[in-house]
Design a protein around this motif. Structure first.
Motif, PDB file in Angstrom:
ATOM      1  N   TYR A  69      12.622  -9.442  -8.956  1.00  0.00           N
ATOM      2  CA  TYR A  69      12.183 -10.689  -9.588  1.00  0.00           C
ATOM      3  C   TYR A  69      12.369 -10.654 -11.103  1.00  0.00           C
ATOM      4  N   GLY A  70      12.480  -9.450 -11.671  1.00  0.00           N
ATOM      5  CA  GLY A  70      12.762  -9.357 -13.108  1.00  0.00           C
ATOM      6  C   GLY A  70      11.583  -8.986 -13.986  1.00  0.00           C
TER       7      GLY A  70
ATOM      8  N   GLU B 129       2.115 -25.011  -8.099  1.00  0.00           N
ATOM      9  CA  GLU B 129       2.658 -25.922  -9.119  1.00  0.00           C
ATOM     10  C   GLU B 129       1.716 -26.025 -10.317  1.00  0.00           C
ATOM     11  N   GLU B 130       0.423 -26.210 -10.031  1.00  0.00           N
ATOM     12  CA  GLU B 130      -0.557 -26.265 -11.123  1.00  0.00           C
ATOM     13  C   GLU B 130      -0.613 -24.922 -11.864  1.00  0.00           C
ATOM     14  N   HIS B 131      -0.415 -23.855 -11.092  1.00  0.00           N
ATOM     15  CA  HIS B 131      -0.532 -22.522 -11.695  1.00  0.00           C
ATOM     16  C   HIS B 131       0.592 -22.255 -12.702  1.00  0.00           C
ATOM     17  N   VAL B 132       1.779 -22.752 -12.404  1.00  0.00           N
ATOM     18  CA  VAL B 132       2.903 -22.602 -13.338  1.00  0.00           C
ATOM     19  C   VAL B 132       2.589 -23.339 -14.642  1.00  0.00           C
ATOM     20  N   LEU B 133       2.122 -24.584 -14.492  1.00  0.00           N
ATOM     21  CA  LEU B 133       1.815 -25.376 -15.689  1.00  0.00           C
ATOM     22  C   LEU B 133       0.664 -24.760 -16.483  1.00  0.00           C
ATOM     23  N   TRP B 134      -0.327 -24.257 -15.766  1.00  0.00           N
ATOM     24  CA  TRP B 134      -1.456 -23.595 -16.432  1.00  0.00           C
ATOM     25  C   TRP B 134      -0.947 -22.433 -17.288  1.00  0.00           C
ATOM     26  N   SER B 135      -0.115 -21.582 -16.681  1.00  0.00           N
ATOM     27  CA  SER B 135       0.377 -20.397 -17.387  1.00  0.00           C
ATOM     28  C   SER B 135       1.187 -20.790 -18.623  1.00  0.00           C
ATOM     29  N   ALA B 136       2.010 -21.827 -18.477  1.00  0.00           N
ATOM     30  CA  ALA B 136       2.827 -22.281 -19.603  1.00  0.00           C
ATOM     31  C   ALA B 136       1.936 -22.776 -20.740  1.00  0.00           C
TER      32      ALA B 136
ATOM     33  N   VAL C 174       8.608 -16.136 -14.652  1.00  0.00           N
ATOM     34  CA  VAL C 174       9.044 -17.518 -14.887  1.00  0.00           C
ATOM     35  C   VAL C 174       8.584 -18.000 -16.266  1.00  0.00           C
ATOM     36  N   THR C 175       7.360 -17.628 -16.637  1.00  0.00           N
ATOM     37  CA  THR C 175       6.845 -18.030 -17.950  1.00  0.00           C
ATOM     38  C   THR C 175       7.674 -17.372 -19.059  1.00  0.00           C
ATOM     39  N   ARG C 176       7.928 -16.068 -18.922  1.00  0.00           N
ATOM     40  CA  ARG C 176       8.745 -15.359 -19.924  1.00  0.00           C
ATOM     41  C   ARG C 176      10.133 -15.985 -20.041  1.00  0.00           C
TER      42      ARG C 176
END
Ligand code: ZN
Length: 429
Positions: A181-182, A84-91, A118-120
């Motif tokens: 996954y794309g 969860e933190e990693h998604v926010l970090w990347s964004a 997910v970020t893209r």
């Protein structure tokens, strides 16, 4: 349709032409007109930005980006961050890159399977601000290679930031999974790296069968392949098998250079030279003194890389900036350091360094006919810079000198010098 007129700017248009005073009219998400001189374009209805002599240039393209690298000093720290933190970090990193003038980025691998995708997707859906982004896979590696962070006493392969495969069938399965996954391209770790003493940079780890099947599966779906390839043999594997994006490319011989030159329209080289310099000069606070870095092989590799890249540049092989920003000693958004290193170590002129980040950048984004230059009809990705990057490339990594950033016709960093009225007194639409 919104319309913005940049006037009183010094244009570095990304074509290689010398800078000139001019104007740029943006309509919608495209550059409608580029003109030399002042008062060359009609301001009617446009928001007028008086650049007061600042430099207007194409937004920069980062060819080897790791949004999910978390500014840590070691590889294992990448996986300690919960998802969860990693998604926010990347964004958040994506947003910072855009504000720093990197309007396009090529993902060079993410630390967990879908972070890049997910970020893209979130950027494309307008959920978060970020550059145009081509999403990579996790690094695909083999036992003992770079990215294999498994420990003999712990049964958690997920602790590795690389996905381990052995043999062609496992490779096929993993590549297909990432395609599902794309991802826009898959990333293979062909060579070792001096960061991991058991698999140093000059060594080659992946078999030809494994590389061949990965490329075949990706190409079947119209996707590209990128590779971590520091060793001479791994560079040759890239050319032999058609791996389009070659990261690092430190060690070469005449045969490797000839192979690359013969296929120079197909390959991009993004050496990530910044990490080599950083390990030697900036990593002491994290326990890697210069003496330690020399012992790890970084002095030898930097000298080899400088020689190799100089020759590649002379042979017309496209060398692009970016690479391995996101470690403690190469913090995110310092990426423009690479342009200075291209001049210092590879012998590029400052203009060539800028072209590597703009014109070649459009090409690695597979949009060379509409991205990376200031031309009529091109996508409106541009940045307004306080000063002359040709006399000091360092200003491109000084956030206070990046006055405005526009992507796809919209400001992501608003210029403070916007004039509220057009210069003939008409109100702004
Ligand atoms: Zn990398």
């Amino acid at each position: 349709m919104t319309s913005v007129l940049f006037t009183n700017v010094r244009l570095i248009d990304g074509t290689g032409a010398q800078p000139y005073g001019g104007e740029v009219l943006v309509q919608g998400n495209r550059i409608a007109r580029v003109a030399r001189g002042t008062r060359a374009l009609p301001p009617s209805g446009a928001t007028v930005i008086d650049g007061a002599g600042a430099t207007l240039m194409p937004g920069m393209v980062e060819a080897h980006t790791h949004f999910s690298w978390n500014d840590a000093a070691g590889l294992a720290d990448l996986q300690r961050l919960p998802l969860e933190e990693h998604v926010l970090w990347s964004a958040n990193v994506a947003k910072r890159y855009l504000e720093a003038g990197w309007t396009s980025c090529v993902g060079a691998a993410c630390a967990k399977p879908r972070l890049d995708v997910v970020t893209r997707n979130a950027i494309n859906q307008g959920l978060i601000p970020g550059p145009r982004y081509l999403a990579g896979s996790q690094e695909i590696t083999v036992a003992g290679g770079l990215g294999d962070e498994t420990l003999p006493h712990l049964p958690f392969p997920e602790f590795s930031f690389g996905v381990l495969v052995s043999g062609a069938e496992e490779m096929r399965k993993v590549v297909r999974m990432f395609l599902k996954y794309g991802v826009d391209h898959v990333k293979l770790n062909l060579s070792g790296d001096n960061f991991t003493p058991s698999s140093p940079a000059g060594t080659t780890w992946m078999s030809d069968e494994e590389v061949a099947i990965a490329v075949k599966e990706a190409h079947m779906r119209g996707k590209r392949v990128a590779a971590h390839a520091r060793s001479c043999e791994s560079i040759k594997q890239c050319v032999r098998h058609g791996v389009e994006i070659i990261y690092h490319a430190s060690f070469t011989d005449e045969e490797a250079l000839d192979m690359l030159e013969a296929n120079r329209d197909r390959h991009f080289v993004a050496p990530g030279i910044g990490i080599l310099v950083a390990m030697l000069d900036h990593a002491a606070p994290w326990g890697i003194t210069r003496a330690k870095a020399v012992e790890m092989g970084y002095e030898v590799e930097l000298a080899a890389a400088a020689e190799s890249l100089k020759k590649m540049h002379k042979r017309g092989i496209r060398v692009l900036p970016g690479g391995d920003y996101g470690f403690a000693f190469t913090p995110h958004c310092e990426n423009a350091r690479d342009l200075e290193y291209f001049v210092k170590y590879i012998g590029m002129t400052p203009m060539e360094a800028l072209l590597s980040a703009t014109k070649y950048g459009g090409e690695i984004m597979m949009r060379g006919d509409e991205l990376g230059q200031l031309k009529d009809g091109y996508l409106a990705d541009l940045m307004l810079v306080d000063g002359d990057p040709l006399s000091n490339l360092g200003i491109l990594r000084d956030q206070s000198r990046i006055l405005a950033v526009m992507k796809d016709g919209a400001f992501y960093k608003e210029p403070e010098i916007r004039t509220a009225q057009s210069r003939w007194g008409r109100s702004v639409a």
